[in-house]
Design a protein around this motif. Structure first.
Motif, PDB file in Angstrom:
ATOM      1  N   LEU A  94       0.831  -1.205   0.000  1.00  0.00           N
ATOM      2  CA  LEU A  94       0.000   0.000   0.000  1.00  0.00           C
ATOM      3  C   LEU A  94       0.865   1.255   0.000  1.00  0.00           C
ATOM      4  CD1 LEU A  94      -2.868  -0.948   2.482  1.00  0.00           C
ATOM      5  CD2 LEU A  94      -2.880  -1.021  -0.019  1.00  0.00           C
ATOM      6  N   LEU A  95       1.844   1.306   0.917  1.00  0.00           N
ATOM      7  CA  LEU A  95       2.753   2.442   0.996  1.00  0.00           C
ATOM      8  C   LEU A  95       4.171   1.940   1.269  1.00  0.00           C
ATOM      9  CD1 LEU A  95       0.680   4.947   3.180  1.00  0.00           C
ATOM     10  CD2 LEU A  95       1.199   5.185   0.732  1.00  0.00           C
ATOM     11  N   TYR A  96       5.138   2.541   0.600  1.00  0.00           N
ATOM     12  CA  TYR A  96       6.546   2.208   0.799  1.00  0.00           C
ATOM     13  C   TYR A  96       7.193   3.186   1.779  1.00  0.00           C
ATOM     14  CZ  TYR A  96       6.926  -1.069  -3.172  1.00  0.00           C
ATOM     15  OH  TYR A  96       6.813  -2.136  -4.024  1.00  0.00           O
ATOM     16  N   THR A  97       8.343   2.776   2.327  1.00  0.00           N
ATOM     17  CA  THR A  97       9.182   3.689   3.083  1.00  0.00           C
ATOM     18  C   THR A  97      10.106   4.438   2.127  1.00  0.00           C
ATOM     19  OG1 THR A  97      10.859   3.864   4.811  1.00  0.00           O
ATOM     20  CG2 THR A  97      10.908   1.867   3.476  1.00  0.00           C
ATOM     21  N   ARG A  98      10.529   5.635   2.536  1.00  0.00           N
ATOM     22  CA  ARG A  98      11.496   6.389   1.744  1.00  0.00           C
ATOM     23  C   ARG A  98      12.928   6.059   2.144  1.00  0.00           C
ATOM     24  NH1 ARG A  98       8.833  12.512   1.708  1.00  0.00           N
ATOM     25  NH2 ARG A  98       6.845  11.948   0.699  1.00  0.00           N
ATOM     26  N   ALA A 104      -6.041  -8.710  -1.912  1.00  0.00           N
ATOM     27  CA  ALA A 104      -4.880  -9.497  -1.493  1.00  0.00           C
ATOM     28  C   ALA A 104      -5.004  -9.828  -0.012  1.00  0.00           C
ATOM     29  CB  ALA A 104      -3.594  -8.724  -1.772  1.00  0.00           C
ATOM     30  N   ASP A 105      -4.430 -10.946   0.394  1.00  0.00           N
ATOM     31  CA  ASP A 105      -4.575 -11.396   1.784  1.00  0.00           C
ATOM     32  C   ASP A 105      -3.826 -10.504   2.770  1.00  0.00           C
ATOM     33  OD1 ASP A 105      -6.063 -13.770   1.060  1.00  0.00           O
ATOM     34  OD2 ASP A 105      -4.165 -14.583   0.312  1.00  0.00           O
ATOM     35  N   ILE A 106      -2.577 -10.183   2.459  1.00  0.00           N
ATOM     36  CA  ILE A 106      -1.728  -9.412   3.365  1.00  0.00           C
ATOM     37  C   ILE A 106      -1.390  -8.077   2.719  1.00  0.00           C
ATOM     38  CG2 ILE A 106       0.524  -9.320   4.522  1.00  0.00           C
ATOM     39  CD1 ILE A 106       0.461 -12.378   4.671  1.00  0.00           C
ATOM     40  N   MET A 107      -1.809  -6.990   3.350  1.00  0.00           N
ATOM     41  CA  MET A 107      -1.480  -5.646   2.889  1.00  0.00           C
ATOM     42  C   MET A 107      -0.261  -5.153   3.659  1.00  0.00           C
ATOM     43  SD  MET A 107      -3.754  -5.025   0.581  1.00  0.00           S
ATOM     44  CE  MET A 107      -5.446  -5.395   0.072  1.00  0.00           C
ATOM     45  N   VAL A 108       0.774  -4.746   2.948  1.00  0.00           N
ATOM     46  CA  VAL A 108       2.018  -4.284   3.555  1.00  0.00           C
ATOM     47  C   VAL A 108       2.073  -2.764   3.453  1.00  0.00           C
ATOM     48  CG1 VAL A 108       4.531  -4.360   3.447  1.00  0.00           C
ATOM     49  CG2 VAL A 108       3.188  -6.431   2.959  1.00  0.00           C
ATOM     50  N   GLU A 109       2.284  -2.102   4.592  1.00  0.00           N
ATOM     51  CA  GLU A 109       2.221  -0.641   4.604  1.00  0.00           C
ATOM     52  C   GLU A 109       3.248  -0.051   5.567  1.00  0.00           C
ATOM     53  OE1 GLU A 109      -1.099   2.900   5.397  1.00  0.00           O
ATOM     54  OE2 GLU A 109      -1.548   0.806   5.886  1.00  0.00           O
ATOM     55  N   PHE A 110       3.913   1.004   5.120  1.00  0.00           N
ATOM     56  CA  PHE A 110       4.773   1.808   5.979  1.00  0.00           C
ATOM     57  C   PHE A 110       4.035   3.105   6.276  1.00  0.00           C
ATOM     58  CE2 PHE A 110       7.555  -1.064   3.786  1.00  0.00           C
ATOM     59  CZ  PHE A 110       8.574  -1.341   4.671  1.00  0.00           C
ATOM     60  N   ALA A 111       3.821   3.394   7.540  1.00  0.00           N
ATOM     61  CA  ALA A 111       3.034   4.570   7.890  1.00  0.00           C
ATOM     62  C   ALA A 111       3.275   4.971   9.338  1.00  0.00           C
ATOM     63  CB  ALA A 111       1.542   4.294   7.667  1.00  0.00           C
ATOM     64  N   THR A 112       2.917   6.187   9.660  1.00  0.00           N
ATOM     65  CA  THR A 112       2.892   6.645  11.054  1.00  0.00           C
ATOM     66  C   THR A 112       1.430   6.842  11.418  1.00  0.00           C
ATOM     67  OG1 THR A 112       3.165   8.920  10.302  1.00  0.00           O
ATOM     68  CG2 THR A 112       5.156   7.741  10.938  1.00  0.00           C
ATOM     69  N   HIS A 113       0.665   5.797  11.216  1.00  0.00           N
ATOM     70  CA  HIS A 113      -0.789   5.895  11.265  1.00  0.00           C
ATOM     71  C   HIS A 113      -1.345   5.816  12.678  1.00  0.00           C
ATOM     72  CE1 HIS A 113      -0.508   1.759  12.178  1.00  0.00           C
ATOM     73  NE2 HIS A 113      -0.568   1.257  10.964  1.00  0.00           N
ATOM     74  N   GLY A 114      -2.647   5.974  12.774  1.00  0.00           N
ATOM     75  CA  GLY A 114      -3.325   5.895  14.062  1.00  0.00           C
ATOM     76  C   GLY A 114      -4.465   4.912  14.016  1.00  0.00           C
ATOM     77  N   ASP A 115      -4.176   3.648  13.690  1.00  0.00           N
ATOM     78  CA  ASP A 115      -5.253   2.654  13.699  1.00  0.00           C
ATOM     79  C   ASP A 115      -5.529   2.233  15.142  1.00  0.00           C
ATOM     80  OD1 ASP A 115      -3.192   0.969  14.405  1.00  0.00           O
ATOM     81  OD2 ASP A 115      -3.277  -0.277  12.617  1.00  0.00           O
ATOM     82  N   LEU A 116      -6.128   1.080  15.343  1.00  0.00           N
ATOM     83  CA  LEU A 116      -6.451   0.634  16.700  1.00  0.00           C
ATOM     84  C   LEU A 116      -5.211   0.488  17.571  1.00  0.00           C
ATOM     85  CD1 LEU A 116      -9.133  -2.087  15.870  1.00  0.00           C
ATOM     86  CD2 LEU A 116      -9.520   0.214  16.767  1.00  0.00           C
TER      87      LEU A 116
END
Length: 254
Positions: free
Chosen positions: A98-102, A136-148
């Motif tokens: 979903l999102l890559y790291t820089r 897709a089964d597994i979503m791979v994401e790099f983020a500083t998110h605020g999920d649960l």
């Protein structure tokens, strides 16, 4: 004195947050953390038992050192995330970015993530296939998110993953506030990803310091990473349902 008092308050808040997140320390009815009494002491003991520390219920220097260590964001006790199944009911599992790291070139991220999946593929009957589809089964994401389970900036919580299941099941998130690398500086993406994908496949944290599923970060030097316990765990989940695991799984080193 004011500085010492502030440091003491911040330390208490840190310890309380740690026990709340990883060992389910509960708030009291007024919304305050239970700092004293049986609940707090018992959670400290739970943590000390898990990490093989002296079980005193007190926050000694060894306990605080472990608490301050960078680690996986998945709790060490049950009841994590949404309702999860134990395993995937198939042997071909897809993943998508979903999102890559820089911090690293995309081609390097792709290679490290593929290698992390290969760690588990070599020890099981599972196959991992990159996909561009939304389901897709597994979503791979790099983020500083605020999920649960929000991240906390540089240093402590490195990543987390949800166990197998629909929706967010299997999704794997890396804290992009960390410095991700392919080597021994910063945090090695290959090592962290391999650990998190263990969760995405249904594995829990291990108390065994030699296990890839031990919660605290440490750079591994083994090419395959997996201990005999890790191999036995993935066998127990999948070999009965999707064919045989190779009789021998040899750990190799670089």
């Amino acid at each position: 004195k004011q500085v010492a008092c502030l440091c003491s308050i911040l330390c208490r808040l840190f310890m309380q947050d740690y026990l709340q997140h990883y060992y389910h320390l509960q708030n009291d009815p007024l919304g305050r953390m239970k700092r004293s009494g049986l609940s707090f002491t018992s959670k400290v003991k739970d943590m000390q038992i898990f990490f093989g520390l002296n079980v005193s219920g007190r926050l000694d220097s060894d306990t605080l050192e472990v608490m301050r260590s960078p680690r996986c964001g998945v709790p060490d006790v049950e009841e994590y995330s949404h309702a999860q199944t134990t395993r995937w009911n198939k042997n071909v599992i897809t993943y998508r970015y979903l999102l890559y790291t820089r911090d690293l070139p995309r081609s390097t991220v792709d290679s490290l993530i593929e290698s992390a999946f290969s760690v588990w593929a070599r020890a099981s009957s599972l196959t991992f296939v990159r996909s561009n589809t939304r389901n897709a089964d597994i979503m791979v994401e790099f983020a500083t998110h605020g999920d649960l389970f929000p991240f906390d900036g540089p240093g402590r919580t490195l990543a987390h993953a949800f166990g197998p299941g629909s929706g967010i099941g299997g999704d794997t998130h890396f804290d992009d506030a960390e410095r991700w690398t392919a080597g021994e500086t910063g945090f090695n993406l290959f090592v962290v990803a391999a650990h998190e994908f263990g969760h995405a496949l249904g594995l829990k944290h291990s108390r065994n310091r030699e296990s890839l599923m031990f919660p605290n970060y440490k750079p591994f030097r083994s090419a395959n990473l997996l201990s005999s316990e890790d191999v036995a765990s993935i066998k127990a989940l999948y070999s009965k349902h999707f064919g045989c695991i190779p009789e021998s799984y040899q750990r190799s080193s670089k």
